[in-house]
Design a protein around this motif. Sequence first.
Motif, PDB file in Angstrom:
ATOM      1  N   LEU A 291      41.504  38.845  40.218  1.00 58.18           N
ATOM      2  CA  LEU A 291      41.808  38.085  39.004  1.00 58.18           C
ATOM      3  C   LEU A 291      43.232  37.544  39.041  1.00 58.18           C
ATOM      4  N   ASP A 292      44.162  38.338  39.535  1.00 55.57           N
ATOM      5  CA  ASP A 292      45.558  37.880  39.604  1.00 55.57           C
ATOM      6  C   ASP A 292      45.717  36.729  40.590  1.00 55.57           C
ATOM      7  N   LEU A 293      45.051  36.800  41.751  1.00 54.70           N
ATOM      8  CA  LEU A 293      45.172  35.731  42.737  1.00 54.70           C
ATOM      9  C   LEU A 293      44.566  34.427  42.231  1.00 54.70           C
ATOM     10  N   ILE A 294      43.401  34.523  41.612  1.00 56.14           N
ATOM     11  CA  ILE A 294      42.766  33.296  41.094  1.00 56.14           C
ATOM     12  C   ILE A 294      43.574  32.721  39.929  1.00 56.14           C
TER      13      ILE A 294
ATOM     14  N   ARG B 289      40.680  48.273  41.333  1.00 53.73           N
ATOM     15  CA  ARG B 289      41.896  47.612  41.806  1.00 53.73           C
ATOM     16  C   ARG B 289      41.552  46.310  42.522  1.00 53.73           C
ATOM     17  N   GLY B 290      40.427  46.280  43.238  1.00 53.23           N
ATOM     18  CA  GLY B 290      40.020  45.049  43.902  1.00 53.23           C
ATOM     19  C   GLY B 290      39.726  43.937  42.913  1.00 53.23           C
ATOM     20  N   GLU B 291      39.073  44.237  41.809  1.00 54.97           N
ATOM     21  CA  GLU B 291      38.794  43.223  40.793  1.00 54.97           C
ATOM     22  C   GLU B 291      40.086  42.709  40.158  1.00 54.97           C
ATOM     23  N   GLN B 292      40.999  43.619  39.837  1.00 56.44           N
ATOM     24  CA  GLN B 292      42.238  43.200  39.208  1.00 56.44           C
ATOM     25  C   GLN B 292      43.072  42.320  40.127  1.00 56.44           C
TER      26      GLN B 292
END
Length: 586
Positions: free
Chosen positions: A558-561, A552-555
């Motif tokens: 990715l959404d914020l960037i 969940r941290g990776e996803q």
Amino acid sequence: MPDDAQPSIPSPALSEGEAAQARARAGATPAAGPQDAVPEPPAVPAYLQQYPPETAAYMQPQSALQMRQQQQWQQWQAHQHWQQQRQKKAQEPPAWRAGVRPAPPARIRAASLWAVLATALLSALFLGDGLGPNLLIVAVPAALGAYFAAQAAGRRLRPWTLVWGLGGLALLAIPALRDAGWPTFLAVLSALALGSLALHGSRSWAGVLIGSVGIVGSLVPGVRWGWRGVRERASGSRDRWGPVIRTGAIAVGLLVVFGALFVSADAAFAKLLGDLVPDVSVGEGPWRFLLFLLGLIGALAAARTAAAPHQWDKAKIKPGRARKRLEWAVPLIVLNLLFAAFIGVQLAVLLRGYEAVLDETDLPIAEYARQGFWQLLWATLLTIVVIAFAKRWAPRGGARDHLLVRCVLGVLCLLTLVVVASALSRMNMYVDAYGLTRLRISVAAMELWLGVVIVLIMAAGVFGARWLPRAVAASAGAAVLAFGLVSPDALVAERNVARYEKHRTIDVEYLQDLSADAVPALDKLPEPLRSCALDAIREGLDADAPWYATSRGEQRALDLIKERPLDERAAQCRDLPVGDNGDDYR
């Protein structure tokens, strides 16, 4: 007959008369008649060891030399008997091992075999692309296989077994939530330990310590047990395996044919199926096969342990020799006085203020804090060791001895809690001066858990220590779970961003080494600091990673960037000033 002469040795095949004549020629005493008392046959002399006993039995000692030879023969017999007993004892397992050895398990159930096969297949399909929710997906059928094996062995589900099992599964949720590798490693390691405890059902210190890694001893026996069960079932029900194999082959063929048609017919269905089904290539065959074997062996070991666990609770630990009151209490009372003196100095520092004390020591406040924290951490750890040995050698004469032990150790535990509070206070001072890092939050969490252990020891002195081993193990698992849920990388980033907003100093180079969990906090930095801090983290993210290997941290990162792309000025990060985070190499 001279003393150094050796008598001739009659053959055991001679007749009775010939034997008598041979004894007469040798100078031996004639054999006693039926009316005389029959003496005990003498032992064979040492120089006759190569002859059968029935041959040497005819020889009667007639001289001092022969008497010495008879004694030597008896000593040799005793030595041979001792060697036989020693070899027999060496072949037998030690008493403690015989007590903990499990009973032979029953034949593995079909439900356990299917669960083991599912674990192996899921391991081959999902564990080859990284860590994430796939660990939970693989762990569920492995746990079911162990449950079916324990049920077949007649074992009941106890409350502590449920605590260990659910705790292990909860720890495997950390890789699904967090991207940081170090909390994930601790969580996976702790999950394996709790799972092993759930399979063994241990309650003593020996059971908890050895049972947490006891599943390793079932790796090879588990494979043999599973193979034997498959052979027995295959030989006894060959007619039943044919329809099962044919049914499975037909089902797989239908799925492949109609799945290919539906994928080519609809792009949305093709995307959904591509996201759900792992993409396995032929070149990954050896790696996937290795994962299949690892899943198979691990699931069989878990089922074998659940069916017939080692009884580590029966391993008896010899209690220490009880000491006299004065001999036992004086060193601990001296240690308590030393702790009290140190705490008194700390209280004086708090009353006078750190500035007055630091003026006398000529140390900066951060250096004063760092200089004492590590020593206090080791003092707390060594105090727990001292308490363990003191309890082992405590006097056990009666109620007065019991009261003395509780009072002395209780005072030591209370003083140690004050030392723990002092250590955490020093770490807070150091973080305020230089910011938070992974190492600092880790050792602070360790110090906090040691304080919890001290509290549990104090409670055991009041309510009894039977539950203490399991409580300490449960507190360790809960600490690792809380450490992962708190997201240490995110906490490090938040504290450093807040410190930048207050003091306008930040170590961007250190923040670039954090995981994707830190992206939400670092996203609040102004440009170009934000892009500089996130550029290295973005390079470590894989947008094409499958769902089962993405946390969940990776996803979220990715959404914020994606929402706020990085600034092109990130290439100028090397020109930015680097703040001091207090590390020696900075």
